[in-house]
Design a protein around this motif. Structure first.
Motif, mmCIF file in Angstrom:
data_model
loop_
_atom_site.group_PDB
_atom_site.id
_atom_site.type_symbol
_atom_site.label_atom_id
_atom_site.label_comp_id
_atom_site.label_asym_id
_atom_site.label_seq_id
_atom_site.Cartn_x
_atom_site.Cartn_y
_atom_site.Cartn_z
ATOM 1 N N TYR A 185 33.256 31.654 48.000
ATOM 2 C CA TYR A 185 34.388 31.099 48.351
ATOM 3 C C TYR A 185 34.418 29.820 49.383
ATOM 4 O O TYR A 185 34.868 28.863 49.067
ATOM 5 C CB TYR A 185 35.261 32.178 49.114
ATOM 6 C CG TYR A 185 36.504 31.780 49.616
ATOM 7 C CD1 TYR A 185 37.744 31.929 48.913
ATOM 8 C CD2 TYR A 185 36.776 31.539 50.976
ATOM 9 C CE1 TYR A 185 38.939 31.570 49.353
ATOM 10 C CE2 TYR A 185 37.890 30.981 51.545
ATOM 11 C CZ TYR A 185 39.071 31.195 50.637
ATOM 12 O OH TYR A 185 40.194 30.753 51.084
ATOM 13 N N ILE A 199 35.956 26.106 48.268
ATOM 14 C CA ILE A 199 36.744 25.268 48.962
ATOM 15 C C ILE A 199 36.425 24.202 49.770
ATOM 16 O O ILE A 199 36.980 23.355 50.126
ATOM 17 C CB ILE A 199 37.704 26.173 50.009
ATOM 18 C CG1 ILE A 199 36.864 26.759 51.176
ATOM 19 C CG2 ILE A 199 38.448 27.390 49.191
ATOM 20 C CD1 ILE A 199 37.688 27.457 52.469
ATOM 21 N N SER A 232 36.670 32.791 60.123
ATOM 22 C CA SER A 232 37.559 33.270 59.195
ATOM 23 C C SER A 232 37.034 34.721 58.936
ATOM 24 O O SER A 232 35.850 34.887 58.618
ATOM 25 C CB SER A 232 37.657 32.601 57.829
ATOM 26 O OG SER A 232 38.338 31.481 58.032
ATOM 27 N N PHE A 288 41.825 36.136 56.213
ATOM 28 C CA PHE A 288 41.797 35.868 54.704
ATOM 29 C C PHE A 288 41.369 36.929 53.906
ATOM 30 O O PHE A 288 40.782 37.840 54.174
ATOM 31 C CB PHE A 288 41.292 34.513 54.482
ATOM 32 C CG PHE A 288 39.865 34.725 54.161
ATOM 33 C CD1 PHE A 288 39.264 34.573 53.152
ATOM 34 C CD2 PHE A 288 38.904 34.971 55.333
ATOM 35 C CE1 PHE A 288 37.930 34.593 52.715
ATOM 36 C CE2 PHE A 288 37.478 35.306 54.810
ATOM 37 C CZ PHE A 288 36.988 35.027 53.553
ATOM 38 N N SER A 307 43.800 27.624 53.716
ATOM 39 C CA SER A 307 42.500 26.979 53.611
ATOM 40 C C SER A 307 42.691 25.712 53.432
ATOM 41 O O SER A 307 41.688 24.760 54.206
ATOM 42 C CB SER A 307 41.814 27.582 52.493
ATOM 43 O OG SER A 307 41.622 28.885 52.495
ATOM 44 N N TRP A 350 31.890 26.276 60.162
ATOM 45 C CA TRP A 350 33.069 27.431 59.626
ATOM 46 C C TRP A 350 32.337 28.746 59.178
ATOM 47 O O TRP A 350 31.593 28.496 58.178
ATOM 48 C CB TRP A 350 33.846 26.864 58.554
ATOM 49 C CG TRP A 350 35.015 27.530 57.978
ATOM 50 C CD1 TRP A 350 35.405 28.820 58.491
ATOM 51 C CD2 TRP A 350 36.042 27.016 57.329
ATOM 52 N NE1 TRP A 350 36.399 29.026 57.831
ATOM 53 C CE2 TRP A 350 37.026 28.041 57.054
ATOM 54 C CE3 TRP A 350 36.381 25.773 56.808
ATOM 55 C CZ2 TRP A 350 38.270 27.894 56.332
ATOM 56 C CZ3 TRP A 350 37.697 25.728 56.222
ATOM 57 C CH2 TRP A 350 38.551 26.615 55.895
ATOM 58 N N ALA A 390 34.146 24.484 52.627
ATOM 59 C CA ALA A 390 33.791 24.577 54.035
ATOM 60 C C ALA A 390 32.472 24.075 54.248
ATOM 61 O O ALA A 390 31.573 24.625 53.719
ATOM 62 C CB ALA A 390 34.294 26.192 54.068
ATOM 63 N N CYS A 439 46.577 32.415 50.941
ATOM 64 C CA CYS A 439 45.320 31.713 51.709
ATOM 65 C C CYS A 439 44.753 30.419 51.119
ATOM 66 O O CYS A 439 44.220 29.682 51.670
ATOM 67 C CB CYS A 439 44.262 32.839 51.364
ATOM 68 S SG CYS A 439 44.395 34.645 52.165
#
Length: 220
Positions: free
Chosen positions: A135, A139, A119, A87, A99, A146, A141, A95
């Motif tokens: 980021y 999102i 990722s 990504f 995601s 992750w 995460a 992306c």
């Protein structure tokens, strides 16, 4: 009295009959089919140095930087089943969809310590650890599950093409733009590729979720 017994049969017996019927003939969304048939991918590339054991390609070792700024190696996936993708945080379209689908995988397996998501950025110039951490927060995460990785462009692109067999490259007309596939790769605990999926196709991600569960059965 007769009507009373008929009523009791309907009240108590019908749900049991429905349960037995569904148990025998019904099919759930993630019903596991032929778990022993989940294949091991044996892809090769003439441009890559082989990294094989018993003729089966394995994900090669690496030394990259995570979203906390720590240097990490393949040890972070030791004993794990994991899903990998590539990504970049400034990606305007593909992306976002990837995601969103990866979050579905996170939510499905968030309580399972044997499953991870990795990722890798294709834009290490801009995707610093701080940018990746922002980021991840943006999102939603869970970075316990992750992990986001950056490093040198050479290391990342070699890992993409020779480890996961995913193409990633700059767009010649725009050095800040990148071409990369929407691929999700399922990797087992032996670092073998066990599935390849479109990360923007909900039905294909459903298949990935199903096949993670199939793969988990191999380790029981």
């Amino acid at each position: 009295m007769k009507n009373k017994w008929i009523f009791l049969f309907i009240l108590l017996g019908l749900p049991a009959l429905i349960f037995l019927f569904l148990n025998q003939f019904g099919e759930s969304e993630f019903r596991l089919q032929n778990p022993a048939e989940l294949q091991v991918y044996k892809m090769k590339s003439v441009n890559c140095e082989p990294n094989e054991i018993d003729g089966v390609p394995r994900i090669p070792n690496y030394k990259l930087i995570n979203q906390e700024g720590d240097t990490v190696t393949q040890a972070i996936t030791e004993g794990k089943i994991y899903v990998a993708d590539f990504f970049f945080a400034n990606c305007p379209d593909i992306c976002i969809a990837m995601s969103s689908e990866m979050l579905r995988i996170q939510d499905k397996f968030k309580n399972n310590p044997d499953v991870k998501i990795i990722s890798h950025t294709v834009d290490p110039k801009r995707d610093t650890p701080e940018a990746m951490k922002a980021y991840a927060e943006r999102i939603g995460a869970d970075t316990d599950m992750w992990t986001f990785l950056t490093g040198t462009k050479e290391d990342l692109y070699d890992l993409a093409s020779c480890g996961y067999f995913i193409s990633a490259q700059n767009v010649k007309e725009d050095p800040n733009a990148f071409i990369h596939k929407d691929t999700f790769v399922l990797v087992d605990k032996e670092k073998r590729i066990r599935g390849i999926y479109s990360g923007t196709d909900r039905e294909d991600v459903d298949r990935l979720i199903n096949e993670i569960q199939i793969l988990m059965l191999e380790y029981k």
